[in-house]
Every structure is written in C-alpha cells, then in structure tokens.
Design a protein around this motif. Structure first.
Motif, PDB file in Angstrom:
ATOM      1  N   SER A  47     -47.965  10.090  87.027  1.00  4.39           N
ATOM      2  CA  SER A  47     -49.125   9.336  86.556  1.00  4.39           C
ATOM      3  C   SER A  47     -48.643   8.222  85.635  1.00  4.39           C
ATOM      4  O   SER A  47     -48.033   8.484  84.592  1.00  4.39           O
ATOM      5  CB  SER A  47     -50.117  10.236  85.809  1.00  4.39           C
ATOM      6  N   ASN A  52     -55.424   7.363  80.461  1.00  2.17           N
ATOM      7  CA  ASN A  52     -56.369   6.544  81.210  1.00  2.17           C
ATOM      8  C   ASN A  52     -56.741   7.186  82.544  1.00  2.17           C
ATOM      9  O   ASN A  52     -57.826   6.939  83.077  1.00  2.17           O
ATOM     10  CB  ASN A  52     -55.782   5.156  81.463  1.00  2.17           C
ATOM     11  N   THR A  53     -55.857   7.990  83.087  1.00  2.00           N
ATOM     12  CA  THR A  53     -56.159   8.698  84.331  1.00  2.00           C
ATOM     13  C   THR A  53     -57.126   9.842  84.090  1.00  2.00           C
ATOM     14  O   THR A  53     -58.180   9.942  84.732  1.00  2.00           O
ATOM     15  CB  THR A  53     -54.860   9.239  84.961  1.00  2.00           C
ATOM     16  N   ASN A  57     -61.004   9.660  83.329  1.00  2.00           N
ATOM     17  CA  ASN A  57     -61.927   9.398  84.431  1.00  2.00           C
ATOM     18  C   ASN A  57     -62.558  10.673  84.984  1.00  2.00           C
ATOM     19  O   ASN A  57     -63.512  10.593  85.771  1.00  2.00           O
ATOM     20  CB  ASN A  57     -61.204   8.649  85.551  1.00  2.00           C
ATOM     21  N   SER A 100     -60.877   4.619  89.636  1.00  2.01           N
ATOM     22  CA  SER A 100     -60.173   4.374  88.376  1.00  2.01           C
ATOM     23  C   SER A 100     -59.079   5.416  88.160  1.00  2.01           C
ATOM     24  O   SER A 100     -57.998   5.092  87.652  1.00  2.01           O
ATOM     25  CB  SER A 100     -61.170   4.401  87.211  1.00  2.01           C
ATOM     26  N   PHE A 101     -59.336   6.648  88.548  1.00  2.61           N
ATOM     27  CA  PHE A 101     -58.317   7.706  88.469  1.00  2.61           C
ATOM     28  C   PHE A 101     -57.083   7.306  89.275  1.00  2.61           C
ATOM     29  O   PHE A 101     -55.946   7.394  88.787  1.00  2.61           O
ATOM     30  CB  PHE A 101     -58.910   9.017  88.984  1.00  2.61           C
ATOM     31  N   HIS A 137     -55.223   4.078  87.674  1.00  5.72           N
ATOM     32  CA  HIS A 137     -54.398   4.324  86.488  1.00  5.72           C
ATOM     33  C   HIS A 137     -53.255   5.291  86.777  1.00  5.72           C
ATOM     34  O   HIS A 137     -52.248   5.286  86.070  1.00  5.72           O
ATOM     35  CB  HIS A 137     -55.271   4.840  85.344  1.00  5.72           C
ATOM     36  N   SER A 138     -53.390   6.091  87.806  1.00  5.64           N
ATOM     37  CA  SER A 138     -52.279   6.961  88.197  1.00  5.64           C
ATOM     38  C   SER A 138     -51.141   6.172  88.818  1.00  5.64           C
ATOM     39  O   SER A 138     -49.966   6.499  88.621  1.00  5.64           O
ATOM     40  CB  SER A 138     -52.749   8.018  89.205  1.00  5.64           C
ATOM     41  N   THR A 139     -51.496   5.133  89.579  1.00  4.58           N
ATOM     42  CA  THR A 139     -50.499   4.442  90.387  1.00  4.58           C
ATOM     43  C   THR A 139     -50.176   3.031  89.926  1.00  4.58           C
ATOM     44  O   THR A 139     -49.082   2.523  90.196  1.00  4.58           O
ATOM     45  CB  THR A 139     -50.970   4.371  91.841  1.00  4.58           C
ATOM     46  N   ASP A 159     -61.064   0.550  92.260  1.00  2.00           N
ATOM     47  CA  ASP A 159     -61.641   0.780  90.932  1.00  2.00           C
ATOM     48  C   ASP A 159     -62.665  -0.300  90.587  1.00  2.00           C
ATOM     49  O   ASP A 159     -63.829  -0.018  90.287  1.00  2.00           O
ATOM     50  CB  ASP A 159     -60.513   0.806  89.904  1.00  2.00           C
TER      51      ASP A 159
END
Length: 328
Positions: free
Chosen positions: A38, A43-44, A47, A84-85, A88-90, A99
């Motif tokens: 992540s 930030n991940t 969400n 959004s998950f 921010h993960s990638t 997102d």
C-alpha cells in the motif's frame, strides 16, 4: 515527544509492489513506509468509512423503500470509496481516474434527483441526457488536461449547484408560510365542523413541518461543517506538507497518524456526503407528502449518524403517531 508516551520511529520510504508512481497527484503521506502493498496506508484505510456508510445506506434504502435514485447514489458513493482505496494503495493513474471521476458521476446522480423531481418525463429524459453528456465531457477533458484543479473545480461547482437548489426546494415546499396559502384561504371559507377539522389538521401539519425543517437545517449545518472542516484540513495538509512530515517523524508512530491530513479529509468528507444523501432521502419523502410515514432516527450526539426509517405499523394496521424521532 514526551518521554512517557511510547512510540516507534517511522520506517523509511521504499519502493513498493505497485511502483513506480504514475498518478498526477501524490499526497503528503510518505510512500510505502508501512507495507510494500500500500503506497499510502492511512489514506487507503480511511476509505473503509465510505464502504461502511455505503453498505449502511444501501441496506437502509432496500429496507425502507426509499426512491431508487438514492440506492443508485449510495452505490456511486461506494464506488468513490473503493476507487479512492485503490488509488491510494497503488498511486496509479487509472485508479486516480476511478477515484476522481466517480465523485463527478455520483454528484451528477444527485443533480438528477434534485432537478428532475416533479418534472415531465420528457424533461427528465433531456436532463439525464445532458448530465450524461456533461459527465462524458468532464471525463474526456480531464483525461486530456490531466489537471487536478479542473476536476476539483467541476466537483465543487456541481456540488454547490445541487446543494443550493435542494435548500431552495426544501424551503418553498415544506415551510408552511410559503407552501399552502391557497389551502388556508379555502379552509377559511369552510363552515362548521368540516372547517374546524381542517384547521386542526392544518395546524398539526404545520407544527410537524416546522419541526422537520428545524431538524433538516441541523443536518445541513452538521454535514456542511464536517465537509468544510475536512476541506480546511486537506488544504493545510497540502500547504504545510514538509512541516507535517517533520512533525510526524519527531513524534513517531502511532501518534503521527493523527497528522495525516488527507486521511482526515476522507473521514470528514465521507461523513458529510452521507449526511447530504440522507437529507436528500428525507426531503424526497417530504416532497411526496409522506412525512407521516417516515421518521428521522438520529440521537444527535457525537459519533451517531442519521437514518430515515419507515414508521412502524401498529396492531390495528395504522401508522404510529409522531413526527421526528431522535432515538438509537
């Protein structure tokens, strides 16, 4: 950092599973310091509030028979959280589009719900066609520009238009002094028991609607305050990122998480958006003159969120009395 407050040092940033970064935005949280899977862990994970509230809203719509447009809106709200998950993960550009564009599409759904109510099918069709075209234009132009400011401005403009329109409709459609002048004149012309009965009923409805309006404005104030508070924190996070990173490394983990401003933005805007959709559901029932069939369920204490529930039916098959309820 006080010596009595335990903490651990921040690990260094590193390359991650999804490296390299291809998004046009990279937020203040340092990349891949917690896990290689992540890019921005706080930030991940923040969400997940979107996912929880979306499931809560979808279940509420299905259970209580709310208008289908709000079920679709909560599904869009869920896509915002999932997008959004993944972003921010990638920190990959395609996930950034998922997102940010899902925010535009969900707002367009609320735009349709607000401006199509009470209109002809032809009007609703052309409004829907216009919004689809607008969403397609924003998608194409944003992909061409790759300028986040364009997306932010379009999202803010659409949201403001929908919000102020809904406030206007709420006031002119529900506030007794603006709504039923013609009915009041008709009742005054009625004689005897029929006139007295109508006046009693109108008084009851006026008190009910004044109470509903009061709670609606409280909902608006709470939701807007939370949303704008999140925007303020988001702005500070962008403006003072080097300072915040230095402070986070000084105080260590887990306390440094509290200074992750973009994570607070997720929590606060997610909550504010939930307030807004819930208010929209209640407003729609009021516009349909179904105030006596639904209740606001909201204790109005910190940590609780409002829901609109269908009023229970008693053993005689009648709706239970009451208007706005504040309960757990």
């Amino acid at each position: 950092m006080p010596s009595w407050l335990p903490s651990i040092p921040y690990p260094p940033s590193q390359d991650g599973y999804w490296s390299p970064v291809t998004s046009t935005l990279n937020w203040c949280e340092e990349d891949y310091y917690a896990t290689v899977y992540s890019a921005e862990i706080v930030n991940t994970l923040t969400n997940l509030l979107f996912v929880y509230l979306a499931i809560k809203g979808i279940a509420n719509c299905l259970r209580n028979g709310h208008d289908g447009i709000f079920l679709v809106t909560f599904i869009g709200y869920l896509l915002v959280g999932v997008g959004s998950f993944l972003f921010h993960s990638t920190l990959k550009y395609p996930m950034q589009l998922v997102d940010e564009l899902s925010m535009i599409y969900t707002t367009c759904l609320m735009f349709y719900a607000t401006f199509s109510y009470g209109k002809t099918r032809q009007y609703a069709f052309f409004l829907g066609l216009f919004l689809v075209s607008l969403a397609a234009f924003i998608t194409g132009y944003y992909h061409y520009l790759q300028d986040p400011v364009f997306h932010q401005n379009m999202y803010a403009l659409l949201t403001a238009i929908v919000l102020f329109r809904a406030m206007y409709v709420m006031e002119v459609s529900i506030r007794p002094s603006l709504r039923h002048t013609g009915r009041s004149v008709a009742i005054e012309k009625m004689d005897g028991a029929a006139g007295a009965t109508e006046r009693v009923e109108q008084d009851r409805e006026d008190r009910r609607d004044e109470d509903i309006l009061r709670h609606m404005w409280i909902m608006i104030a709470c939701g807007l305050s939370i949303f704008l508070g999140g925007f303020a924190i988001w702005t500070l996070d962008n403006e003072f990122c080097p300072t915040l990173r230095s402070w986070r490394r000084q105080i260590g983990l887990p306390w440094g998480i509290l200074l992750e401003g973009h994570g607070w933005w997720h929590l606060m805007t997610g909550t504010g958006a939930y307030f807004y959709i819930t208010w929209g559901i209640w407003l729609r029932h009021c516009l349909n003159r179904r105030q006596d069939e639904y209740d606001l369920v909201w204790p109005q204490v910190i940590g609780t969120l409002p829901m609109i529930e269908r009023r229970r039916i008693d053993s005689n098959g009648s709706l239970q009395n009451g208007t706005t309820k504040k309960k757990l």
